[in-house]
Design a protein around this motif. Structure first.
Motif, mmCIF file in Angstrom:
data_model
loop_
_atom_site.group_PDB
_atom_site.id
_atom_site.type_symbol
_atom_site.label_atom_id
_atom_site.label_comp_id
_atom_site.label_asym_id
_atom_site.label_seq_id
_atom_site.Cartn_x
_atom_site.Cartn_y
_atom_site.Cartn_z
ATOM 1 N N LEU A 15 62.131 -4.979 165.444
ATOM 2 C CA LEU A 15 62.137 -5.953 164.350
ATOM 3 C C LEU A 15 63.387 -6.816 164.351
ATOM 4 N N TYR A 16 64.386 -6.416 165.135
ATOM 5 C CA TYR A 16 65.668 -7.123 165.143
ATOM 6 C C TYR A 16 65.949 -7.804 166.473
ATOM 7 N N SER A 17 64.902 -7.972 167.269
ATOM 8 C CA SER A 17 65.056 -8.765 168.484
ATOM 9 C C SER A 17 65.191 -10.241 168.114
ATOM 10 N N ARG A 18 65.641 -11.040 169.051
ATOM 11 C CA ARG A 18 65.789 -12.484 168.801
ATOM 12 C C ARG A 18 64.454 -13.088 168.389
ATOM 13 N N ALA A 19 63.392 -12.737 169.113
ATOM 14 C CA ALA A 19 62.078 -13.316 168.824
ATOM 15 C C ALA A 19 61.586 -12.911 167.441
ATOM 16 N N ALA A 29 78.116 -13.009 158.340
ATOM 17 C CA ALA A 29 78.553 -11.820 159.069
ATOM 18 C C ALA A 29 78.366 -10.559 158.230
ATOM 19 N N THR A 30 78.607 -10.673 156.931
ATOM 20 C CA THR A 30 78.413 -9.532 156.034
ATOM 21 C C THR A 30 76.979 -9.028 156.108
ATOM 22 N N PHE A 31 76.018 -9.946 156.105
ATOM 23 C CA PHE A 31 74.610 -9.551 156.171
ATOM 24 C C PHE A 31 74.220 -9.065 157.564
ATOM 25 N N ASP A 32 74.755 -9.686 158.596
ATOM 26 C CA ASP A 32 74.462 -9.233 159.961
ATOM 27 C C ASP A 32 74.829 -7.765 160.134
ATOM 28 N N ALA A 33 75.948 -7.377 159.517
ATOM 29 C CA ALA A 33 76.431 -6.008 159.656
ATOM 30 C C ALA A 33 75.561 -5.000 158.911
ATOM 31 N N LEU A 34 74.664 -5.470 158.035
ATOM 32 C CA LEU A 34 73.784 -4.574 157.292
ATOM 33 C C LEU A 34 72.516 -4.226 158.065
ATOM 34 N N GLY A 35 72.368 -4.792 159.245
ATOM 35 C CA GLY A 35 71.254 -4.441 160.113
ATOM 36 C C GLY A 35 71.619 -3.277 161.011
ATOM 37 N N PRO A 36 70.918 -3.118 162.133
ATOM 38 C CA PRO A 36 71.247 -2.047 163.075
ATOM 39 C C PRO A 36 72.509 -2.379 163.867
ATOM 40 N N LEU A 37 72.998 -1.394 164.598
ATOM 41 C CA LEU A 37 74.162 -1.620 165.461
ATOM 42 C C LEU A 37 73.701 -2.259 166.773
ATOM 43 N N ASN A 38 73.154 -3.453 166.669
ATOM 44 C CA ASN A 38 72.759 -4.194 167.865
ATOM 45 C C ASN A 38 73.870 -5.170 168.243
ATOM 46 N N GLY A 39 73.636 -5.932 169.290
ATOM 47 C CA GLY A 39 74.662 -6.864 169.741
ATOM 48 C C GLY A 39 75.038 -7.865 168.679
ATOM 49 N N ARG A 40 74.042 -8.312 167.928
ATOM 50 C CA ARG A 40 74.291 -9.316 166.887
ATOM 51 C C ARG A 40 75.221 -8.746 165.817
ATOM 52 N N GLY A 41 74.934 -7.520 165.389
ATOM 53 C CA GLY A 41 75.769 -6.908 164.371
ATOM 54 C C GLY A 41 77.174 -6.616 164.869
ATOM 55 N N LEU A 42 77.286 -6.160 166.113
ATOM 56 C CA LEU A 42 78.600 -5.836 166.658
ATOM 57 C C LEU A 42 79.475 -7.076 166.809
ATOM 58 N N ARG A 43 78.844 -8.219 167.116
ATOM 59 C CA ARG A 43 79.626 -9.453 167.293
ATOM 60 C C ARG A 43 80.231 -9.960 165.989
ATOM 61 N N THR A 44 79.772 -9.437 164.856
ATOM 62 C CA THR A 44 80.319 -9.890 163.575
ATOM 63 C C THR A 44 81.553 -9.107 163.153
ATOM 64 N N ALA A 45 81.935 -8.112 163.941
ATOM 65 C CA ALA A 45 83.049 -7.244 163.539
ATOM 66 C C ALA A 45 84.310 -8.048 163.250
ATOM 67 N N GLY A 46 84.622 -9.032 164.094
ATOM 68 C CA GLY A 46 85.825 -9.833 163.895
ATOM 69 C C GLY A 46 85.793 -10.601 162.591
ATOM 70 N N ALA A 47 84.658 -11.229 162.287
ATOM 71 C CA ALA A 47 84.526 -12.003 161.055
ATOM 72 C C ALA A 47 84.604 -11.099 159.829
ATOM 73 N N ASN A 48 83.962 -9.933 159.903
ATOM 74 C CA ASN A 48 84.005 -9.013 158.765
ATOM 75 C C ASN A 48 85.408 -8.472 158.537
ATOM 76 N N LEU A 49 86.111 -8.191 159.617
ATOM 77 C CA LEU A 49 87.484 -7.710 159.481
ATOM 78 C C LEU A 49 88.379 -8.793 158.898
ATOM 79 N N ALA A 50 88.180 -10.046 159.326
ATOM 80 C CA ALA A 50 88.978 -11.158 158.796
ATOM 81 C C ALA A 50 88.740 -11.333 157.306
ATOM 82 N N MET A 51 87.476 -11.240 156.874
ATOM 83 C CA MET A 51 87.175 -11.379 155.448
ATOM 84 C C MET A 51 87.792 -10.236 154.653
ATOM 85 N N LEU A 52 87.728 -9.025 155.194
ATOM 86 C CA LEU A 52 88.299 -7.872 154.505
ATOM 87 C C LEU A 52 89.811 -8.025 154.348
#
Length: 390
Positions: free
Chosen positions: A12-16, A162-185
């Motif tokens: 359900l979390y693939s690009r397509a 990025a906050t919402f991306d991180a609420l999904g699975p630990l896929n590539g998309r979610g992992l790539r948001t780590a920097g943005a989430n850390l910056a916001m925190l």
């Protein structure tokens, strides 16, 4: 869990699936009221079961996190979204009262005025990005309410996504948001530490509560993010979806212009048709049963708001956009205690923009190919070229 529970093995979390989720939701609904997602728990794709679980706060809890991954769930322990019972009430009460309909009456005229100014500027431009049009009002209203400094707003949309991306699975998309989430925190922690929030704002209330020992500094930081990010992306998603739908359904736009009293209906129908949030998880606190299916304690259940809002068992002709439909029971903003605290503000902002457009614009037309945002949880456009015809 018995082997008879049907499994859905596509991602359900693939690009397509993110770009075109509705065929997946239809297949899930056809499989049954409870569907197993290998390695991710279980999904509820139908309306009745989603609403029932959202209503049963004691059995299907949020305190273990509402994300599809344990990392975000651990980091969400101080949030309103990821809490239950007394903690949830205490945190929600602190800020939510500012977003109740009666509290928002004090800013209604200002919102309507800014909406008119936004639409006038868009008309002068002729061709606009519908996402920018949809974002203009939330970006000018929400940060003021929350108390965000004026010189720290340039990253808000990226951080919210990025906050919402991180609420999904630990896929590539979610992992790539780590920097943005850390910056916001880090930025938000500094705001709380330096007391750099606008006087008289909800954020200032949070600081006073921390001073009084009612909440911890960690909770204060979490609450700032908790209310800012959802209040931006949900509204932008709902309004940009409405703009796209009216551009592709000119008869519906003509009907709205002929009867502006349909604006609240139109907002609900746009949210039903393209729910801004795909869904959040709940954890089964004790052995339970949904639609005759036993669920063990500790199971994760993905409540698919977006699928429920197109369930033909609940809605007549659900794949048709119809602003005359009573869509007030849509689940796009959740339901029950964990329903979106900012939904009244989202409706006020979206309604004000649609009203201003209906007064000034005869047609909304596509001026290019729309692009959907690639995000694990948020469903909104990344780009929506529009032509406004006065």
């Amino acid at each position: 869990m018995p082997d008879t529970v049907p499994a859905y093995r596509r991602d359900l979390y693939s690009r397509a699936a993110i770009l075109d989720p509705h065929p997946h939701y239809a297949r899930l609904r056809d499989l049954g009221p409870v569907v197993r997602l290998p390695r991710r728990g279980y999904a509820l794709p139908r309306y009745v079961e989603c609403r029932a679980v959202l209503r049963d706060h004691d059995t299907f809890v949020s305190g273990a996190g509402v994300a599809l991954n344990p990392v975000t769930n651990r980091m969400s322990r101080n949030t309103t979204l990821g809490s239950d019972g007394t903690d949830h009430r205490r945190r929600r009460t602190l800020l939510a009262h500012r977003m109740l309909p009666r509290a928002l009456r004090t800013i209604q005229e200002a919102v309507q005025r800014r909406a008119a100014e936004t639409v006038e500027a868009a008309l002068r431009a002729g061709t606009v990005d519908g996402v920018a049009l949809a974002a203009a009002l939330p970006l000018s209203i929400v940060p003021d309410l929350v108390g965000w400094p004026r010189d720290g707003r340039e990253h808000l949309l990226d951080w919210a996504a990025a906050t919402f991306d991180a609420l999904g699975p630990l896929n590539g998309r979610g992992l790539r948001t780590a920097g943005a989430n850390l910056a916001m925190l880090r930025y938000t922690r500094a705001l709380v530490r330096d007391r750099a929030l606008l006087p008289g704002s909800a954020g200032a209330d949070v600081l006073l509560a921390a001073d009084a020992g009612e909440i911890s500094p960690a909770e204060a930081t979490a609450l700032m993010i908790d209310y800012l990010a959802p209040s931006l992306d949900t509204t932008i998603g709902a309004l940009s979806a409405a703009l796209h739908l009216f551009a592709t359904h000119p008869g519906q736009w003509a009907a709205l212009r002929a009867n502006p009293g349909l604006v609240p209906n139109a907002v609900n129908e746009a949210i039903r048709y393209e729910s801004p949030i795909r869904g959040f998880t709940r954890t089964v606190r004790r052995p339970a049963e949904i639609a005759g299916t036993p669920l063990p304690a500790g199971a994760k259940v993905l409540v698919l708001y977006a699928s429920a809002n197109r369930d033909p068992r609940e809605w007549d002709d659900p794949d048709t956009f119809d602003i005359h439909r009573d869509a007030s029971r849509q689940l796009g903003f959740g339901y029950g205690r964990h329903g979106c605290a900012g939904q009244a503000l989202a409706r006020l902002e979206a309604g004000a923009v649609l009203t201003a457009l209906a007064e000034r614009v005869t047609r909304i037309e596509l001026a290019g190919e729309p692009e959907w945002l690639r995000n694990n949880v948020i469903r909104r456009h990344a780009r929506l070229p529009l032509r406004l015809v006065p």
